[in-house]
Design a protein around this motif. Structure first.
Motif, PDB file in Angstrom:
ATOM      1  N   THR A 205     -30.653  18.459 -38.433  1.00 46.80           N
ATOM      2  CA  THR A 205     -31.082  17.243 -37.744  1.00 46.80           C
ATOM      3  C   THR A 205     -30.558  16.017 -38.469  1.00 46.80           C
ATOM      4  OG1 THR A 205     -33.182  17.152 -38.978  1.00 46.80           O
ATOM      5  CG2 THR A 205     -33.194  18.308 -36.869  1.00 46.80           C
ATOM      6  N   GLY A 206     -29.920  15.129 -37.715  1.00 44.62           N
ATOM      7  CA  GLY A 206     -29.397  13.892 -38.264  1.00 44.62           C
ATOM      8  C   GLY A 206     -30.089  12.688 -37.666  1.00 44.62           C
ATOM      9  N   THR A 207     -29.367  11.578 -37.639  1.00 46.19           N
ATOM     10  CA  THR A 207     -29.928  10.349 -37.083  1.00 46.19           C
ATOM     11  C   THR A 207     -29.783  10.375 -35.563  1.00 46.19           C
ATOM     12  OG1 THR A 207     -29.269   9.173 -39.089  1.00 46.19           O
ATOM     13  CG2 THR A 207     -29.808   7.831 -37.152  1.00 46.19           C
ATOM     14  N   GLY A 208     -30.825  10.804 -34.890  1.00 40.45           N
ATOM     15  CA  GLY A 208     -30.798  10.801 -33.433  1.00 40.45           C
ATOM     16  C   GLY A 208     -30.132  11.993 -32.795  1.00 40.45           C
ATOM     17  N   TRP A 209     -29.913  13.073 -33.554  1.00 38.76           N
ATOM     18  CA  TRP A 209     -29.312  14.281 -32.970  1.00 38.76           C
ATOM     19  C   TRP A 209     -29.810  15.517 -33.705  1.00 38.76           C
ATOM     20  CZ3 TRP A 209     -26.595  17.007 -36.631  1.00 38.76           C
ATOM     21  CH2 TRP A 209     -26.099  16.292 -37.727  1.00 38.76           C
ATOM     22  N   THR A 210     -29.736  16.650 -33.013  1.00 38.48           N
ATOM     23  CA  THR A 210     -30.101  17.939 -33.594  1.00 38.48           C
ATOM     24  C   THR A 210     -29.130  19.008 -33.110  1.00 38.48           C
ATOM     25  OG1 THR A 210     -32.462  17.356 -33.634  1.00 38.48           O
ATOM     26  CG2 THR A 210     -31.913  19.692 -33.794  1.00 38.48           C
ATOM     27  N   ASP A 269     -40.925  23.766 -33.363  1.00 44.90           N
ATOM     28  CA  ASP A 269     -41.329  24.377 -32.090  1.00 44.90           C
ATOM     29  C   ASP A 269     -40.346  24.059 -30.969  1.00 44.90           C
ATOM     30  OD1 ASP A 269     -43.511  25.413 -33.382  1.00 44.90           O
ATOM     31  OD2 ASP A 269     -44.945  23.955 -32.572  1.00 44.90           O
ATOM     32  N   ALA A 270     -39.903  22.797 -30.908  1.00 44.23           N
ATOM     33  CA  ALA A 270     -38.961  22.400 -29.857  1.00 44.23           C
ATOM     34  C   ALA A 270     -37.620  23.097 -30.039  1.00 44.23           C
ATOM     35  CB  ALA A 270     -38.784  20.882 -29.864  1.00 44.23           C
ATOM     36  N   ALA A 271     -37.179  23.228 -31.300  1.00 40.07           N
ATOM     37  CA  ALA A 271     -35.909  23.915 -31.567  1.00 40.07           C
ATOM     38  C   ALA A 271     -35.996  25.376 -31.133  1.00 40.07           C
ATOM     39  CB  ALA A 271     -35.562  23.818 -33.050  1.00 40.07           C
ATOM     40  N   ALA A 272     -37.092  26.032 -31.489  1.00 38.16           N
ATOM     41  CA  ALA A 272     -37.257  27.447 -31.126  1.00 38.16           C
ATOM     42  C   ALA A 272     -37.301  27.633 -29.615  1.00 38.16           C
ATOM     43  CB  ALA A 272     -38.528  27.995 -31.765  1.00 38.16           C
ATOM     44  N   ALA A 273     -37.962  26.717 -28.920  1.00 39.91           N
ATOM     45  CA  ALA A 273     -38.070  26.832 -27.462  1.00 39.91           C
ATOM     46  C   ALA A 273     -36.708  26.682 -26.791  1.00 39.91           C
ATOM     47  CB  ALA A 273     -39.038  25.777 -26.930  1.00 39.91           C
ATOM     48  N   LEU A 274     -35.894  25.758 -27.280  1.00 39.51           N
ATOM     49  CA  LEU A 274     -34.560  25.562 -26.692  1.00 39.51           C
ATOM     50  C   LEU A 274     -33.653  26.751 -26.988  1.00 39.51           C
ATOM     51  CD1 LEU A 274     -33.988  21.758 -27.276  1.00 39.51           C
ATOM     52  CD2 LEU A 274     -34.149  22.911 -25.074  1.00 39.51           C
ATOM     53  N   VAL A 275     -33.786  27.324 -28.178  1.00 39.76           N
ATOM     54  CA  VAL A 275     -32.999  28.522 -28.496  1.00 39.76           C
ATOM     55  C   VAL A 275     -33.360  29.658 -27.547  1.00 39.76           C
ATOM     56  CG1 VAL A 275     -32.718  30.380 -30.194  1.00 39.76           C
ATOM     57  CG2 VAL A 275     -32.490  27.989 -30.905  1.00 39.76           C
ATOM     58  N   ARG A 276     -34.650  29.860 -27.328  1.00 41.19           N
ATOM     59  CA  ARG A 276     -35.073  30.916 -26.390  1.00 41.19           C
ATOM     60  C   ARG A 276     -34.449  30.709 -25.009  1.00 41.19           C
ATOM     61  NH1 ARG A 276     -40.069  30.347 -29.145  1.00 41.19           N
ATOM     62  NH2 ARG A 276     -40.888  28.946 -27.530  1.00 41.19           N
ATOM     63  N   LYS A 277     -34.412  29.480 -24.575  1.00 43.23           N
ATOM     64  CA  LYS A 277     -33.846  29.177 -23.257  1.00 43.23           C
ATOM     65  C   LYS A 277     -32.334  29.397 -23.253  1.00 43.23           C
ATOM     66  CE  LYS A 277     -34.024  25.628 -19.636  1.00 43.23           C
ATOM     67  NZ  LYS A 277     -34.557  24.323 -19.269  1.00 43.23           N
ATOM     68  N   ALA A 278     -31.675  29.026 -24.356  1.00 43.25           N
ATOM     69  CA  ALA A 278     -30.218  29.102 -24.420  1.00 43.25           C
ATOM     70  C   ALA A 278     -29.711  30.538 -24.559  1.00 43.25           C
ATOM     71  CB  ALA A 278     -29.703  28.273 -25.599  1.00 43.25           C
ATOM     72  N   VAL A 279     -30.466  31.378 -25.241  1.00 40.57           N
ATOM     73  CA  VAL A 279     -29.992  32.727 -25.559  1.00 40.57           C
ATOM     74  C   VAL A 279     -30.565  33.770 -24.604  1.00 40.57           C
ATOM     75  CG1 VAL A 279     -29.870  34.476 -27.390  1.00 40.57           C
ATOM     76  CG2 VAL A 279     -29.700  32.078 -27.981  1.00 40.57           C
ATOM     77  N   SER A 280     -31.498  33.376 -23.756  1.00 40.97           N
ATOM     78  CA  SER A 280     -32.105  34.343 -22.843  1.00 40.97           C
ATOM     79  C   SER A 280     -31.048  34.969 -21.951  1.00 40.97           C
ATOM     80  CB  SER A 280     -33.169  33.679 -21.984  1.00 40.97           C
ATOM     81  OG  SER A 280     -32.605  32.656 -21.191  1.00 40.97           O
ATOM     82  N   PRO A 281     -31.184  36.275 -21.641  1.00 41.90           N
ATOM     83  CA  PRO A 281     -30.156  36.962 -20.842  1.00 41.90           C
ATOM     84  C   PRO A 281     -30.010  36.349 -19.458  1.00 41.90           C
ATOM     85  CG  PRO A 281     -31.817  38.505 -21.691  1.00 41.90           C
ATOM     86  CD  PRO A 281     -32.289  37.125 -21.998  1.00 41.90           C
TER      87      PRO A 281
END
Length: 281
Positions: A205-210, A269-281
């Motif tokens: 995580t940086g200034t205004g981005w992840t 929590d937000a990072a984990a949720a987006l990963v689940r969405k991105a990697v879901s089959p």
């Protein structure tokens, strides 16, 4: 917006990445295709190209410092009992063709060439997917096939005697800012804790981005992460961490990393949720 030498990735009609297939680079930088700039949906750049601290860091791509002694990473080569050494051993990744090319991704064939001969043939698949109005995912798979008649192996400075330097494989050179980015996984925080260990996902995580990096196959998740935040911001997945990775003749090594590119500073929590969405089959 595309040519024979570039491809522009788009998400919801917005350009989020430029892929350069035939960069004009010196042999010492191990010329290879790369993605730069890569941006968030609001337009914040999250990659760097040939920064002053490491001229051979080229945005997002695949780079390996030791393929049977040839350097496909760029810069100096780590030599056991000698240290980083200038050698005339650089290879290059040569774009052959796009087997498929759409606004949201492509399938590319590449040749890994050194000393006049082809060592590896690669099939690279890249796809960009919208996750939310503030996040998208870059899905990158690379398959490396040994096209020689002899066994090959992939190494790293770590397998050649430099502890903690197991870089080589997928690599993302991130945006450098006045303050180093924060890094965390589901169970750790900080460069020291995250570096050199496997984790299902890892966030920068940086200034205004992840950026949230996730191994999308069981084999990829076994590879420890290579993490730098203090010296420079960069994250990669280590193909050769403890020992060299053999590739027998005709055999193929496959890895898939999905990266969430988000505006704002995401929490765990937000990072984990987006990963689940991105990697879901």
């Amino acid at each position: 917006m595309t040519s024979n030498d570039t491809a522009v990735l788009r998400v919801a009609g917005r350009p989020v990445g430029r892929y350069v297939t035939r960069p004009e680079l010196s042999a010492r930088l191990s010329p290879r295709p790369y993605l730069h700039p890569v941006t968030t949906l609001s337009g914040t750049a999250v990659t760097e190209l040939s920064p002053a601290d490491h001229a051979h860091h080229l945005g997002v791509g695949v780079a390996v410092p030791d393929v049977e002694g040839f350097n496909f990473w760029g810069g100096r080569t780590y030599v056991r009992d000698q240290g980083p050494t200038e050698l005339d051993n650089h290879g290059s990744q040569r774009h052959v063709t796009f087997q498929l090319r759409d606004p949201d991704g492509f399938v590319e064939e590449l040749r890994w060439v050194a000393a006049g001969g082809e060592l590896l043939r690669e099939r690279r698949t890249v796809a960009a997917t919208e996750l939310t109005d503030q996040a998208w995912a870059l899905d990158l798979t690379f398959s490396l096939t040994n096209v020689t008649k002899d066994p090959l192996s992939i190494g790293s400075p770590a397998t050649n005697g430099r502890p903690g330097a197991a870089y080589g494989g997928f690599f993302w050179r991130a945006r450098k800012e006045a303050t180093p980015p924060d890094v965390f996984t589901a169970g750790t925080e900080g460069e020291t804790e995250a570096h050199g260990r496997p984790a299902d996902w890892l966030a920068l995580t940086g200034t205004g981005w992840t950026l949230v990096f996730a191994g999308a196959t069981e084999q990829t998740r076994r590879d420890p992460w290579f993490v730098r935040t203090g010296e420079y911001p960069g994250v990669g997945s280590s193909l050769a961490h403890d020992e060299r990775l053999p590739i027998p003749p005709g055999e193929t090594v496959v890895r898939r990393v999905v990266t969430v590119v988000a505006d704002g500073r995401l929490g765990r929590d937000a990072a984990a949720a987006l990963v689940r969405k991105a990697v879901s089959p």
